[in-house]
Design a protein around this motif. Structure first.
Motif, PDB file in Angstrom:
ATOM      1  N   TYR A  91       5.223  19.556   2.379  1.00 37.55           N
ATOM      2  CA  TYR A  91       5.338  18.004   2.251  1.00 37.55           C
ATOM      3  C   TYR A  91       4.331  17.462   1.553  1.00 37.55           C
ATOM      4  O   TYR A  91       3.202  17.673   2.188  1.00 37.55           O
ATOM      5  N   LEU A  92       4.585  16.811   0.642  1.00 36.47           N
ATOM      6  CA  LEU A  92       3.653  15.961  -0.094  1.00 36.47           C
ATOM      7  C   LEU A  92       3.505  14.458   0.238  1.00 36.47           C
ATOM      8  O   LEU A  92       4.702  13.920   0.149  1.00 36.47           O
ATOM      9  N   ASP A  93       2.435  13.884   0.618  1.00 32.69           N
ATOM     10  CA  ASP A  93       2.583  12.349   0.888  1.00 32.69           C
ATOM     11  C   ASP A  93       1.308  11.788   0.015  1.00 32.69           C
ATOM     12  O   ASP A  93       0.043  12.339   0.490  1.00 32.69           O
ATOM     13  N   PHE A  94       1.411  10.962  -0.493  1.00 32.86           N
ATOM     14  CA  PHE A  94       0.382  10.216  -1.328  1.00 32.86           C
ATOM     15  C   PHE A  94       0.674   8.790  -1.565  1.00 32.86           C
ATOM     16  O   PHE A  94       1.903   8.225  -1.612  1.00 32.86           O
ATOM     17  N   GLY A  95      -0.339   7.967  -1.630  1.00 31.57           N
ATOM     18  CA  GLY A  95      -0.175   6.453  -1.869  1.00 31.57           C
ATOM     19  C   GLY A  95      -1.508   5.825  -1.992  1.00 31.57           C
ATOM     20  O   GLY A  95      -2.533   6.437  -2.256  1.00 31.57           O
ATOM     21  N   PHE A  96      -1.438   4.497  -1.785  1.00 34.82           N
ATOM     22  CA  PHE A  96      -2.578   3.802  -1.636  1.00 34.82           C
ATOM     23  C   PHE A  96      -2.572   2.510  -1.074  1.00 34.82           C
ATOM     24  O   PHE A  96      -1.467   1.885  -0.767  1.00 34.82           O
ATOM     25  N   ASP A  97      -3.838   1.957  -0.891  1.00 26.87           N
ATOM     26  CA  ASP A  97      -3.652   0.487  -0.038  1.00 26.87           C
ATOM     27  C   ASP A  97      -4.512  -0.340  -1.010  1.00 26.87           C
ATOM     28  O   ASP A  97      -5.732   0.343  -1.663  1.00 26.87           O
ATOM     29  N   LEU A  98      -4.122  -1.546  -1.390  1.00 29.87           N
ATOM     30  CA  LEU A  98      -4.708  -2.235  -2.308  1.00 29.87           C
ATOM     31  C   LEU A  98      -5.248  -3.701  -1.613  1.00 29.87           C
ATOM     32  O   LEU A  98      -4.529  -4.359  -1.104  1.00 29.87           O
ATOM     33  N   ASP A  99      -6.649  -4.121  -1.648  1.00 28.29           N
ATOM     34  CA  ASP A  99      -7.257  -4.973  -0.841  1.00 28.29           C
ATOM     35  C   ASP A  99      -7.287  -6.264  -2.073  1.00 28.29           C
ATOM     36  O   ASP A  99      -8.429  -5.917  -2.793  1.00 28.29           O
ATOM     37  N   LEU A 100      -6.392  -7.065  -2.283  1.00 30.03           N
ATOM     38  CA  LEU A 100      -6.264  -7.830  -3.503  1.00 30.03           C
ATOM     39  C   LEU A 100      -7.364  -8.926  -2.987  1.00 30.03           C
ATOM     40  O   LEU A 100      -7.825  -9.772  -4.234  1.00 30.03           O
ATOM     41  N   ALA A 101      -7.935  -9.199  -1.930  1.00 29.21           N
ATOM     42  CA  ALA A 101      -8.846 -10.177  -1.720  1.00 29.21           C
ATOM     43  C   ALA A 101     -10.472  -9.681  -2.603  1.00 29.21           C
ATOM     44  O   ALA A 101     -11.173 -10.539  -3.167  1.00 29.21           O
ATOM     45  N   LYS A 102     -10.500  -8.392  -2.879  1.00 31.11           N
ATOM     46  CA  LYS A 102     -11.512  -7.968  -3.587  1.00 31.11           C
ATOM     47  C   LYS A 102     -11.461  -8.132  -4.974  1.00 31.11           C
ATOM     48  O   LYS A 102     -12.365  -7.957  -5.951  1.00 31.11           O
ATOM     49  N   LEU A 103     -10.242  -8.505  -5.306  1.00 35.30           N
ATOM     50  CA  LEU A 103      -9.722  -8.672  -6.747  1.00 35.30           C
ATOM     51  C   LEU A 103      -9.704 -10.223  -7.154  1.00 35.30           C
ATOM     52  O   LEU A 103      -9.098 -10.735  -8.331  1.00 35.30           O
ATOM     53  N   GLY A 104     -10.287 -10.947  -6.308  1.00 34.38           N
ATOM     54  CA  GLY A 104     -10.235 -12.536  -6.415  1.00 34.38           C
ATOM     55  C   GLY A 104      -9.147 -13.238  -5.817  1.00 34.38           C
ATOM     56  O   GLY A 104      -9.172 -14.511  -5.936  1.00 34.38           O
ATOM     57  N   THR A 105      -8.184 -12.606  -4.998  1.00 35.00           N
ATOM     58  CA  THR A 105      -7.163 -13.386  -4.420  1.00 35.00           C
ATOM     59  C   THR A 105      -7.825 -13.880  -2.860  1.00 35.00           C
ATOM     60  O   THR A 105      -9.196 -13.766  -2.682  1.00 35.00           O
ATOM     61  N   TRP A 106      -6.976 -14.611  -1.970  1.00 39.21           N
ATOM     62  CA  TRP A 106      -7.421 -14.993  -0.947  1.00 39.21           C
ATOM     63  C   TRP A 106      -7.621 -13.832   0.113  1.00 39.21           C
ATOM     64  O   TRP A 106      -7.275 -12.870   0.061  1.00 39.21           O
ATOM     65  N   GLU A 107      -8.517 -14.260   1.063  1.00 46.65           N
ATOM     66  CA  GLU A 107      -8.966 -13.151   2.285  1.00 46.65           C
ATOM     67  C   GLU A 107      -7.596 -12.715   2.847  1.00 46.65           C
ATOM     68  O   GLU A 107      -6.927 -13.334   3.276  1.00 46.65           O
ATOM     69  N   GLY A 108      -7.420 -11.319   3.108  1.00 48.40           N
ATOM     70  CA  GLY A 108      -6.643 -10.687   4.073  1.00 48.40           C
ATOM     71  C   GLY A 108      -5.229 -10.281   3.188  1.00 48.40           C
ATOM     72  O   GLY A 108      -4.407  -9.891   3.892  1.00 48.40           O
ATOM     73  N   PHE A 109      -5.146 -10.781   2.049  1.00 48.88           N
ATOM     74  CA  PHE A 109      -4.082 -10.411   1.077  1.00 48.88           C
ATOM     75  C   PHE A 109      -4.109  -8.841   0.523  1.00 48.88           C
ATOM     76  O   PHE A 109      -5.236  -8.728  -0.078  1.00 48.88           O
ATOM     77  N   GLY A 110      -3.042  -8.242   0.808  1.00 48.24           N
ATOM     78  CA  GLY A 110      -3.121  -6.685   0.188  1.00 48.24           C
ATOM     79  C   GLY A 110      -1.780  -6.171  -0.091  1.00 48.24           C
ATOM     80  O   GLY A 110      -0.635  -6.946   0.215  1.00 48.24           O
ATOM     81  N   ALA A 111      -1.810  -4.982  -0.423  1.00 49.90           N
ATOM     82  CA  ALA A 111      -0.627  -4.433  -0.749  1.00 49.90           C
ATOM     83  C   ALA A 111      -0.660  -2.858  -0.556  1.00 49.90           C
ATOM     84  O   ALA A 111      -1.652  -2.391  -0.136  1.00 49.90           O
ATOM     85  N   HIS A 112       0.559  -2.431  -0.051  1.00 48.94           N
ATOM     86  CA  HIS A 112       0.590  -0.662   0.118  1.00 48.94           C
ATOM     87  C   HIS A 112       1.658  -0.109  -0.517  1.00 48.94           C
ATOM     88  O   HIS A 112       2.772  -0.677  -0.538  1.00 48.94           O
TER      89      HIS A 112
END
Length: 426
Positions: A91-112
């Motif tokens: 079983y292969l499991d991979f992915g990412f979390d993206l903290d968009l606040a560190k890229l200049g958006t508002w605090e607490g906004f992200g993607a998975h």
């Protein structure tokens, strides 16, 4: 439907993925050592491949957190069931979390985003003849690469309030037991009752949905999720987008209230949950349109003994779910319970020993339907699991396991299986 075994029409492939994992892991590990990308000794790293010569912390500083985990399983049915034999899988499991606040958006906004690939046939179908909602491994699925969770996430007040929207599996946020999570059988993941009665998005299939959670007080958490009622079928051709959306597919709503009263060094979590499904697409068990359906469940996780550091040393869990509706349902009642002992052996503080039992009861309507089709099932299925989770390093876990199936749904012959799971975090 994901939860029941189809006895024909499924392609099966055999791979010795444990050897592949070992070779792949050794190659990456040697490469990491050779490049000197992490000063920590190999066996003390959090990830097998280290910090990628400084690239991993640089990515993290810019809000990008990738991960890759490979899991190898090996199961042997010693007696009974569908047939005796040995079955390796991967079983292969991979992915990412993206903290968009560190890229200049508002605090607490992200993607998975995450992706998975079960490799090989389904040993529960091949060896045991049981329902996949109570499979030997909670990763067991059709052999294919899939897109799983894809969503945006907005948190407020340091995660006190959270909203997610996108393609989401409900069991990412609901039906989670702290101590039940150490067991390998799929029954101790998302509740088999909803897995078999509904087509809501749970592993291995996600679907369109929205989720919200909040902590109005430190001891109380509320969760609510709304999802499509038809996540699609667990087939090799479904790469994660086989869901349907709309009134014909129906909608499924999950909700939980979880209380964590202050118990000092013996914390517990007590959860009351509910599921409502509006009905819609054809259900596996009967082949007829789903009717509106509801069920309730209760979960308890309790620490009984803590060690001198205040960490749990002995914990128990119990869950129960049921629906009073019989027509066009597969399961009427489900319950499980177990115990976990942490750090039992001297010098092994992170190891866990556990034993748990899972009991499922079919509805009379489902039994009559299968009787008429010429493939009768019994009144239900019971599984007993005994396991030992060995944390060899922060990035490598080995878990020998034994499972006993009583009256498997389709073989109707008690089975005894042993196996092991190896988890490597790259």
């Amino acid at each position: 439907m994901r939860g029941l075994v189809a006895k024909a029409g499924r392609r099966r492939r055999r791979r010795n993925v444990l050897l592949l994992v070992s070779a792949f892991g050794a190659t990456l590990g040697l490469a990491a050592v050779a490049s000197g990308d992490d000063d920590a000794p190999l066996l003390e790293r959090q990830n097998l491949t280290g910090d990628w010569n400084g690239v991993r912390p640089l990515l993290s500083a810019h809000g990008f957190q990738p991960y890759l985990t490979y899991i190898g399983t090996l199961w042997a049915n010693l007696n009974g069931g569908e047939q005796t034999g040995v079955q390796p899988n991967g079983y292969l499991d991979f992915g990412f979390d993206l903290d968009l606040a560190k890229l200049g958006t508002w605090e607490g906004f992200g993607a998975h985003a995450d992706f998975h690939w079960w490799q090989g046939p389904q040993p529960t179908s091949k060896l045991i003849g049981g329902v996949l909602a109570m499979a030997l491994s909670d990763w067991e699925a059709a052999s294919t690469f899939r897109v799983f969770n894809l969503y945006l996430r907005q948190a407020f007040d340091h995660d006190r309030w959270v909203i997610k929207i996108g393609q989401i599996a409900a069991d990412t946020d609901f039906m989670i037991s702290r101590y039940g999570g150490i067991f390998l059988n799929a029954a101790f993941g998302d509740l088999p009752s909803q897995n078999l009665n509904l087509d809501a998005p749970v592993y291995p299939l996600a679907g369109p949905g929205v989720f919200g959670s909040g902590h109005p007080w430190p001891w109380l958490t509320g969760r609510f999720g709304a999802y499509t009622g038809d996540a699609g079928d667990d087939t090799a051709g479904n790469h994660g987008f086989g869901w349907e959306l709309g009134n014909n597919a129906g909608y499924t709503f999950f909700s939980e209230i979880a209380a964590k009263p202050d118990e000092g060094d013996r914390p517990g979590t007590y959860t009351l949950g509910g599921i409502y499904d509006t009905g819609g697409s054809a259900q596996f068990g009967t082949g007829q349109q789903r009717r509106a359906h509801y069920e309730l469940y209760l979960m308890i996780d309790q620490t009984l003994i803590a060690n001198e550091r205040g960490d749990p040393a002995l914990g128990v869990f119990a869950r129960a779910s049921g629906s009073p509706q019989d027509a066009r349902n597969v399961v009427s009642l489900y319950a499980d319970a177990g115990v976990a002992v942490l750090g039992l052996l001297p010098g092994r503080p992170n190891d866990v020993v556990g034993a748990a039992v899972s009991v499922l009861r079919f509805t009379s309507d489902f039994q009559e339907q299968t009787q008429a089709s010429g493939a009768p099932v019994g009144s239900g299925q019971t599984v007993l699991e005994v396991t030992y989770q060995v944390a060899l390093t922060p990035w490598l876990v080995v878990q020998p396991d034994a499972q006993f199936f009583f009256d498997p749904a389709f073989s109707r012959t008690d089975a005894q299986a042993i196996g092991a799971e190896v988890v490597a975090i790259f």
